[in-house]
Scaffold this active site. Structure first.
Site, PDB file in Angstrom:
ATOM      1  N   HIS A 101      33.783  30.658  13.877  1.00 36.74           N
ATOM      2  CA  HIS A 101      34.590  29.434  13.763  1.00 36.74           C
ATOM      3  C   HIS A 101      36.038  29.819  14.050  1.00 36.74           C
ATOM      4  O   HIS A 101      36.729  30.361  13.195  1.00 36.74           O
ATOM      5  CB  HIS A 101      34.474  28.834  12.353  1.00 36.74           C
ATOM      6  N   HIS A 103      39.837  28.663  16.094  1.00 40.50           N
ATOM      7  CA  HIS A 103      40.704  27.758  16.861  1.00 40.50           C
ATOM      8  C   HIS A 103      41.598  28.605  17.749  1.00 40.50           C
ATOM      9  O   HIS A 103      42.391  29.404  17.242  1.00 40.50           O
ATOM     10  CB  HIS A 103      41.570  26.914  15.932  1.00 40.50           C
ATOM     11  N   LEU A 104      41.475  28.405  19.062  1.00 40.84           N
ATOM     12  CA  LEU A 104      42.322  29.163  19.984  1.00 40.84           C
ATOM     13  C   LEU A 104      43.426  28.312  20.601  1.00 40.84           C
ATOM     14  O   LEU A 104      44.318  28.857  21.240  1.00 40.84           O
ATOM     15  CB  LEU A 104      41.467  29.763  21.113  1.00 40.84           C
ATOM     16  N   ARG A 105      43.316  26.974  20.435  1.00 42.82           N
ATOM     17  CA  ARG A 105      44.278  26.050  21.058  1.00 42.82           C
ATOM     18  C   ARG A 105      44.271  26.225  22.586  1.00 42.82           C
ATOM     19  O   ARG A 105      43.343  26.779  23.141  1.00 42.82           O
ATOM     20  CB  ARG A 105      45.704  26.261  20.508  1.00 42.82           C
ATOM     21  N   ASN A 113      38.649  21.067  18.992  1.00 42.42           N
ATOM     22  CA  ASN A 113      39.610  20.020  18.609  1.00 42.42           C
ATOM     23  C   ASN A 113      40.986  20.226  19.222  1.00 42.42           C
ATOM     24  O   ASN A 113      42.006  20.089  18.556  1.00 42.42           O
ATOM     25  CB  ASN A 113      39.711  19.889  17.077  1.00 42.42           C
ATOM     26  N   LYS A 164      30.043  20.150  17.306  1.00 44.80           N
ATOM     27  CA  LYS A 164      30.849  20.086  16.091  1.00 44.80           C
ATOM     28  C   LYS A 164      31.011  18.648  15.612  1.00 44.80           C
ATOM     29  O   LYS A 164      31.447  17.781  16.368  1.00 44.80           O
ATOM     30  CB  LYS A 164      32.226  20.696  16.387  1.00 44.80           C
ATOM     31  N   HIS A 192      32.208  19.809   9.766  1.00 44.09           N
ATOM     32  CA  HIS A 192      33.372  19.785   8.872  1.00 44.09           C
ATOM     33  C   HIS A 192      32.975  18.876   7.716  1.00 44.09           C
ATOM     34  O   HIS A 192      32.971  17.655   7.851  1.00 44.09           O
ATOM     35  CB  HIS A 192      34.625  19.257   9.582  1.00 44.09           C
ATOM     36  N   HIS A 235      33.275  26.505   6.840  1.00 47.22           N
ATOM     37  CA  HIS A 235      34.379  26.863   5.930  1.00 47.22           C
ATOM     38  C   HIS A 235      34.182  26.293   4.529  1.00 47.22           C
ATOM     39  O   HIS A 235      34.995  25.510   4.030  1.00 47.22           O
ATOM     40  CB  HIS A 235      35.733  26.437   6.505  1.00 47.22           C
ATOM     41  N   LEU A 239      42.418  22.813   5.499  1.00 47.32           N
ATOM     42  CA  LEU A 239      41.348  21.881   5.127  1.00 47.32           C
ATOM     43  C   LEU A 239      39.992  22.491   5.468  1.00 47.32           C
ATOM     44  O   LEU A 239      39.858  23.031   6.568  1.00 47.32           O
ATOM     45  CB  LEU A 239      41.530  20.545   5.851  1.00 47.32           C
ATOM     46  N   ASP A 278      37.921  30.373  10.794  1.00 45.55           N
ATOM     47  CA  ASP A 278      38.733  29.155  10.874  1.00 45.55           C
ATOM     48  C   ASP A 278      40.210  29.517  11.065  1.00 45.55           C
ATOM     49  O   ASP A 278      41.092  28.790  10.597  1.00 45.55           O
ATOM     50  CB  ASP A 278      38.556  28.265   9.631  1.00 45.55           C
ATOM     51  N   HIS A 284      49.205  27.165  13.823  1.00 41.68           N
ATOM     52  CA  HIS A 284      50.175  26.097  14.083  1.00 41.68           C
ATOM     53  C   HIS A 284      51.529  26.785  14.107  1.00 41.68           C
ATOM     54  O   HIS A 284      51.728  27.802  13.431  1.00 41.68           O
ATOM     55  CB  HIS A 284      50.172  25.059  12.959  1.00 41.68           C
ATOM     56  N   ALA A 302      47.542  21.281   8.642  1.00 47.80           N
ATOM     57  CA  ALA A 302      46.564  22.110   7.928  1.00 47.80           C
ATOM     58  C   ALA A 302      46.109  23.240   8.840  1.00 47.80           C
ATOM     59  O   ALA A 302      45.797  23.005  10.004  1.00 47.80           O
ATOM     60  CB  ALA A 302      45.365  21.256   7.531  1.00 47.80           C
TER      61      ALA A 302
HETATM   62  O1  DOR Z   1      42.854  23.927   8.105  1.00 45.39           O
HETATM   63  C1  DOR Z   1      42.300  23.506   9.098  1.00 45.39           C
HETATM   64  N1  DOR Z   1      42.841  23.618  10.320  1.00 45.39           N
HETATM   65  N2  DOR Z   1      41.136  22.896   8.951  1.00 45.39           N
HETATM   66  C2  DOR Z   1      40.538  22.277   9.972  1.00 45.39           C
HETATM   67  O2  DOR Z   1      39.500  21.691   9.762  1.00 45.39           O
HETATM   68  C3  DOR Z   1      41.164  22.206  11.307  1.00 45.39           C
HETATM   69  C4  DOR Z   1      42.111  23.304  11.489  1.00 45.39           C
HETATM   70  C5  DOR Z   1      43.022  23.090  12.667  1.00 45.39           C
HETATM   71  O3  DOR Z   1      42.548  22.755  13.751  1.00 45.39           O
HETATM   72  O4  DOR Z   1      44.214  23.285  12.514  1.00 45.39           O
HETATM   73 ZN    ZN Z   2      38.358  24.766  11.847  1.00 45.63          ZN
END
Ligand code: DOR
Ligand code: ZN
Length: 349
Positions: free
Chosen positions: A13, A15-17, A41, A99, A136, A174, A219, A247, A251, A263
């Site tokens: 899990h 996130h690479l953006r 996402n 997802k 999620h 998560h 989150l 996860d 940011h 989050a």
């Molecule tokens: O803390 C989180 N950040 N929870 C998520 O479900 C999404 C993630 C994000 O994409 O920043």
């Molecule tokens: Zn996530």
């Protein structure tokens, strides 16, 4: 023990953006992990097989040529998702998971699902191909206390989905509560859960210690110490239905330190050393490899990584990066608030 060699880990899990942020954070995962399930996402979200193909190419083009890292793609489920397209993506080997974001539950989830009755045909495709639905698991209901949203989702939404699609592979992502652990324990082995690094370290007090700490906001939100202890217990138990999904969710510092901060916690650079610390504290270093490198791949039906990594423990604390930055981007790295003595030494065949 001061040294441990484990099969190279995977992150189920991540996130690479995209764009500059992708280039900044990608090496921190790619240098240490063999594979990762990439979250869809981004803006706009990765909804179709074509989207996933294009996004995967962007990730691959950001890798140094000597780095062997396999990004595994997930699709973002919407009420309008075309099940035929999902089937195509699975058949050509590109799509490894779908997802489910309840609309409004988290970052960039507004295109997610409001009416869970609309997704049945896609869930049938996933059941047929034994491809996991990654969930999620938080209810989106302003009436429900933020600390209860996971437990309520498990009861109200996930249990019926599991009952209606008993062959569907489900990964509750998560997890943060004893209720989620119990759900996995009480269902057959086609239901599993991922656990992050940060939820093994922080409880909800960390978010408010001496002031508001936006870098501990994620989150699902961290819960009481009681729940954290249960997470540590199950993660270090060697149970194959619980495995690592960091996860790691970068940011920028500006987006976190804001009146309405995002989050997400960026853990990729410290994930393995922090895990070694936690497993050592539980006297369970022998269970680390299952959690990081075996159970997830087995659940997904993916090969185990062929190489091994060595984690070594130093007498002195290892200085950690407090942030990563490039040009005008700055991202804070997770601070576990304890000294880390473990580091990733090398890779050998
Ligand atoms: O803390 C989180 N950040 N929870 C998520 O479900 C999404 C993630 C994000 O994409 O920043
Ligand atoms: Zn996530």
């Amino acid at each position: 023990m001061t040294k441990i060699s484990i099969r190279q880990p995977d992150d189920w899990h991540l996130h690479l953006r995209d764009g500059e942020l992708l280039k900044l954070v990608l090496p921190h995962t790619a240098q240490q992990f063999g594979k990762a399930l990439i979250m869809p996402n981004v803006v706009p979200p990765i909804i179709t097989t074509d989207d996933a193909y294009t996004y995967r190419q962007e990730i691959l083009s950001g890798l140094d040529s000597h780095v062997d890292f396999n990004p595994l793609m997930s699709l973002y489920l919407t009420e309008d998702t075309n099940p035929v397209d999902v089937e195509k993506g699975i058949e050509n080997g590109l799509v490894k998971a779908v997802k489910l974001y309840p609309a409004g539950a988290t970052t960039n989830s507004s295109n997610g699902v409001r009416d869970f009755n609309t997704i049945g045909t896609t869930l049938e495709v996933l059941s047929k191909y034994k491809v996991p639905l990654c969930v999620h698991g938080e209810i989106v209901d302003g009436e429900v206390d933020i600390f209860d949203r996971e437990a309520e989702f498990t009861k109200r939404i996930l249990s019926p989905i599991h009952r209606n699609f008993p062959d569907l592979k489900i990964i509750l992502e998560h997890i943060t509560t004893k209720e989620a652990i119990d759900f996995v324990h009480h269902t057959p082995d086609n239901v599993a859960a991922t656990i992050t690094v940060h939820h093994l370290v922080i409880n909800r007090n960390h978010i408010f210690k001496g002031g508001i700490r936006p870098h501990y906001f994620c989150l699902p939100i961290a819960k009481r110490e009681f729940h954290r202890q249960h997470l540590v217990e199950v993660a270090t138990s060697g149970h194959p239905s619980f495995f690592l999904g960091t996860d790691s969710a970068p940011h920028t510092v500006g987006a976190k330190e804001s009146a309405c901060g995002c989050a997400g916690i960026f853990t990729a650079p410290v994930a393995l050393p922090v895990l070694a610390h936690i497993f050592e504290n539980e006297d369970s270093l022998d269970k680390l490899e299952g959690f990081t490198s075996i159970f997830g791949a087995n659940f997904y039906g993916e090969p185990l990584n062929p190489i091994f990594v060595t984690l070594e423990k130093s007498n002195e604390p290892i200085k950690q990066l407090s942030q990563v930055s490039s040009n005008d981007l700055q991202v804070a790295v997770f601070d576990p608030e304890f000294d880390i003595h473990w580091y990733v030494k090398d890779q050998d065949d």
